[in-house]
Scaffold this motif. Structure first.
Motif, PDB file in Angstrom:
ATOM      1  N   THR A   1       0.826  -1.205   0.000  1.00  0.00           N
ATOM      2  CA  THR A   1       0.000   0.000   0.000  1.00  0.00           C
ATOM      3  C   THR A   1       0.860   1.254   0.000  1.00  0.00           C
ATOM      4  O   THR A   1       0.564   2.227  -0.699  1.00  0.00           O
ATOM      5  CB  THR A   1      -0.940   0.012   1.216  1.00  0.00           C
TER       6      THR A   1
ATOM      7  N   ASN B   1      -4.384  -6.357  -3.144  1.00  0.00           N
ATOM      8  CA  ASN B   1      -3.987  -5.051  -2.634  1.00  0.00           C
ATOM      9  C   ASN B   1      -2.996  -4.378  -3.580  1.00  0.00           C
ATOM     10  O   ASN B   1      -3.036  -3.165  -3.793  1.00  0.00           O
ATOM     11  CB  ASN B   1      -3.367  -5.206  -1.236  1.00  0.00           C
TER      12      ASN B   1
ATOM     13  N   GLU C   1      -3.763  -0.831  -5.149  1.00  0.00           N
ATOM     14  CA  GLU C   1      -2.981   0.323  -4.715  1.00  0.00           C
ATOM     15  C   GLU C   1      -1.845   0.705  -5.658  1.00  0.00           C
ATOM     16  O   GLU C   1      -1.467   1.873  -5.732  1.00  0.00           O
ATOM     17  CB  GLU C   1      -2.392   0.048  -3.318  1.00  0.00           C
TER      18      GLU C   1
ATOM     19  N   THR D   1      -4.717  11.640   3.288  1.00  0.00           N
ATOM     20  CA  THR D   1      -5.154  10.251   3.154  1.00  0.00           C
ATOM     21  C   THR D   1      -4.027   9.259   3.421  1.00  0.00           C
ATOM     22  O   THR D   1      -4.281   8.103   3.768  1.00  0.00           O
ATOM     23  CB  THR D   1      -5.748  10.012   1.751  1.00  0.00           C
TER      24      THR D   1
ATOM     25  N   SER E   1      -4.208   1.388   8.149  1.00  0.00           N
ATOM     26  CA  SER E   1      -5.539   0.869   8.421  1.00  0.00           C
ATOM     27  C   SER E   1      -6.081   0.102   7.217  1.00  0.00           C
ATOM     28  O   SER E   1      -6.620  -1.002   7.344  1.00  0.00           O
ATOM     29  CB  SER E   1      -6.485   2.015   8.781  1.00  0.00           C
ATOM     30  N   ARG E   2      -5.935   0.653   6.044  1.00  0.00           N
ATOM     31  CA  ARG E   2      -6.405  -0.007   4.834  1.00  0.00           C
ATOM     32  C   ARG E   2      -5.696  -1.330   4.628  1.00  0.00           C
ATOM     33  O   ARG E   2      -6.304  -2.325   4.223  1.00  0.00           O
ATOM     34  CB  ARG E   2      -6.192   0.904   3.621  1.00  0.00           C
TER      35      ARG E   2
ATOM     36  N   HIS F   1      -6.938  -3.915   7.357  1.00  0.00           N
ATOM     37  CA  HIS F   1      -8.333  -4.335   7.205  1.00  0.00           C
ATOM     38  C   HIS F   1      -8.516  -5.415   6.153  1.00  0.00           C
ATOM     39  O   HIS F   1      -9.504  -6.158   6.191  1.00  0.00           O
ATOM     40  CB  HIS F   1      -9.218  -3.134   6.867  1.00  0.00           C
ATOM     41  N   GLN F   2      -7.582  -5.517   5.204  1.00  0.00           N
ATOM     42  CA  GLN F   2      -7.719  -6.553   4.187  1.00  0.00           C
ATOM     43  C   GLN F   2      -7.775  -7.948   4.810  1.00  0.00           C
ATOM     44  O   GLN F   2      -8.439  -8.847   4.295  1.00  0.00           O
ATOM     45  CB  GLN F   2      -6.554  -6.492   3.185  1.00  0.00           C
TER      46      GLN F   2
ATOM     47  N   SER G   1      -8.618   5.504  12.093  1.00  0.00           N
ATOM     48  CA  SER G   1      -7.645   4.452  12.375  1.00  0.00           C
ATOM     49  C   SER G   1      -7.730   3.981  13.817  1.00  0.00           C
ATOM     50  O   SER G   1      -7.610   2.782  14.103  1.00  0.00           O
ATOM     51  CB  SER G   1      -6.230   4.964  12.080  1.00  0.00           C
TER      52      SER G   1
END
Length: 487
Positions: free
Chosen positions: A15, A150, A154, A261, A267-268, A271-272, A345
């Motif tokens: 990411t 991902n 990304e 962002t 966090s992104r 979360h996956q 987050s």
């Protein structure tokens, strides 16, 4: 937390690689190669497509994660068949309505900026591609394989955009071809993700749908509202700026939003993998492990997002010195949206808990109400305060929504994200802000950013390690610091 930490670290690296390419595109290539008007148009297309995505995906990307682990093996092919065809229930009618009422839709979207009028179908195509991409990404996540998806989400698209901008800059393609190729890039990404998902489990057409199909479809319909509400909270500001201000303001706002962002990247990534694990714990009724996961994800993400917020806020003045002057008035936007991202987050895997629980309907109702509040706040604040008003509207809405979610999870599950380390991390962040706010170096902006960031990270990690604030962070630092031969 072993599998969580392992895949989360891989996802974090992927990411961040994507965000590195994204930063180059957003902060330097777009701003130098496209005029602010056309950069604003790109931002508008992608933001509007993002809002349409949950509807066109028919909520399948969330439904698949929630219900797959509870399906008997004999029913899984029927379940996956249902998931593949469900999005068409939204895509086909929406496509027909867009075709019939194209001129009316285009007139509404272009009433302030005529440039938007010819690009309505581009929005539809990107939304469709993104919707099915999320379906196939969820297909891989339910098999606990999230890293490739991902990467596609990304990194792939951002590298593609970089190449397209280069082709346009050197005159190999026209501006019109750039926009067409941008749509094609999102379609290509979906096709590749589909092939990977099918490699993990080849679909077998089975029209014998699961016994709980009614519950599955009802959940999908409701999750559309939740997903749409969540993305309205995130993206509607960009769309509504187009309705009140010249479209170049969308570009200025988009740059500031992108800077903020970056805070949400850990966090992104986490979360996956925590989303399907949370769904599994809820299906088993294992609330002890759920509480542990909730607190650990909260603390870990607060540590990461808090550091990123401090790094961004303390360096944003130097960063803006690297951009064209027109883009350099976004400090308050970065600050407000950055705070909102830290709050997001800090809540750890709370969204996974809520949307995979029996109480998801109530939470969706909260989300829809706050999405409406967000729209009203933007209608009020954008005409008065411009793009800073859009940031303030988003901050207020996200703060309210997150507070409601924390209270709701406490009432219904008896869980809170706070742990012993939460206050220590907060105090450390305040200390860093106090120590480095007035440290002004007289070098080139890039050198200023590098030097200040190095010392901020050094102090931060030293405090975390000395006070043993997080088991996961301490364990990771021990692996880095401990000699290879030492046990």
């Amino acid at each position: 937390m072993g599998i969580v930490l392992k895949q989360s670290l891989s996802n974090t690296l992927v990411t961040y690689l994507g965000f590195a390419f994204g930063a180059i595109n957003t902060l330097f290539l777009y701003t130098q190669i496209l005029t602010p008007s056309y950069y604003g148009l790109v931002t508008f297309i992608l933001a509007t497509a993002a809002i349409l995505m949950p509807l066109m995906a028919f909520g399948v990307h969330n439904t698949m994660v929630k219900f797959y682990s509870s399906q008997a093996e004999a029913e899984k092919n029927g379940f996956l068949t249902l998931m593949l065809f469900s999005p068409l229930l939204a895509i086909l009618p929406l496509g027909v309505l867009t075709w019939i009422f194209y001129e009316d839709v285009a007139a509404v979207l272009s009433q302030k900026n005529e440039l938007v009028k010819d690009y309505v179908w581009y929005v539809f195509a990107v939304a469709l591609a993104t919707a099915y991409f999320e379906v196939f990404f969820a297909w891989s996540r339910i098999h606990l394989k999230s890293v490739f998806g991902n990467f596609m989400k990304e990194v792939f698209a951002r590298i593609g955009v970089m190449l397209l901008l280069g082709l346009y800059y050197f005159g190999f393609i026209s501006l019109d071809a750039f926009f067409k190729c941008l749509v094609g890039l999102y379609l290509l990404r979906t096709i590749i993700m589909k092939l990977y998902a099918y490699k993990l489990r080849w679909p077998k057409l089975d029209l014998n749908f699961p016994k709980d199909t009614k519950n599955i479809v009802v959940y999908s319909l409701l999750i559309i509202l939740g997903g749409s509400a969540a993305l309205i909270l995130l993206e509607i500001d960009k769309v509504m700026i187009n309705q009140f201000k010249a479209i170049e303001n969308v570009a200025y706002y988009g740059v500031a939003i992108y800077i903020a962002t970056v805070i949400i990247v850990p966090s992104r990534a986490m979360h996956q993998i925590t989303y399907p694990l949370t769904a599994e714990l809820l299906n088993k009724g294992d609330f002890f492990e759920l509480d542990t996961l909730y607190k650990k994800t909260s603390l870990t993400l607060f540590i990461a997002s808090g550091l990123l917020f401090i790094l961004i806020i303390l360096n944003v003045e130097d960063l803006y010195r690297l951009l064209p002057e027109a883009y350099g008035q976004g400090f308050y936007i970065v600050f407000l949206i950055g705070l909102a991202k830290v709050f997001d987050s800090f809540l750890g895997n709370i969204n996974s808990i809520l949307y995979n629980s029996q109480h998801y309907k109530t939470v969706l109702l909260f989300g829809v109400c706050l999405a409406l509040v967000t729209i009203l706040l933007n209608l009020w604040l954008i005409p008065k305060l411009g793009i800073e008003g859009a940031a303030l509207a988003s901050f207020i809405a996200i703060f309210l929504f997150n507070t409601i979610k924390v209270v709701f999870v406490k009432v219904k599950f008896g869980l809170l994200p706070f742990s012993k380390g939460t206050a220590k991390v907060f105090a450390t962040l305040l200390l860093l802000g106090f120590l480095f706010t007035y440290l002004n170096l007289g070098f080139h902006p890039i050198l200023n950013i590098l030097i200040k960031s190095f010392f901020i990270v050094l102090v931060y990690l030293s405090v975390l390690y000395y006070f043993q604030i997080s088991e996961d962070v301490t364990g990771l630092l021990n692996k880095i610091l401990k000699p290879k031969g030492e046990e």
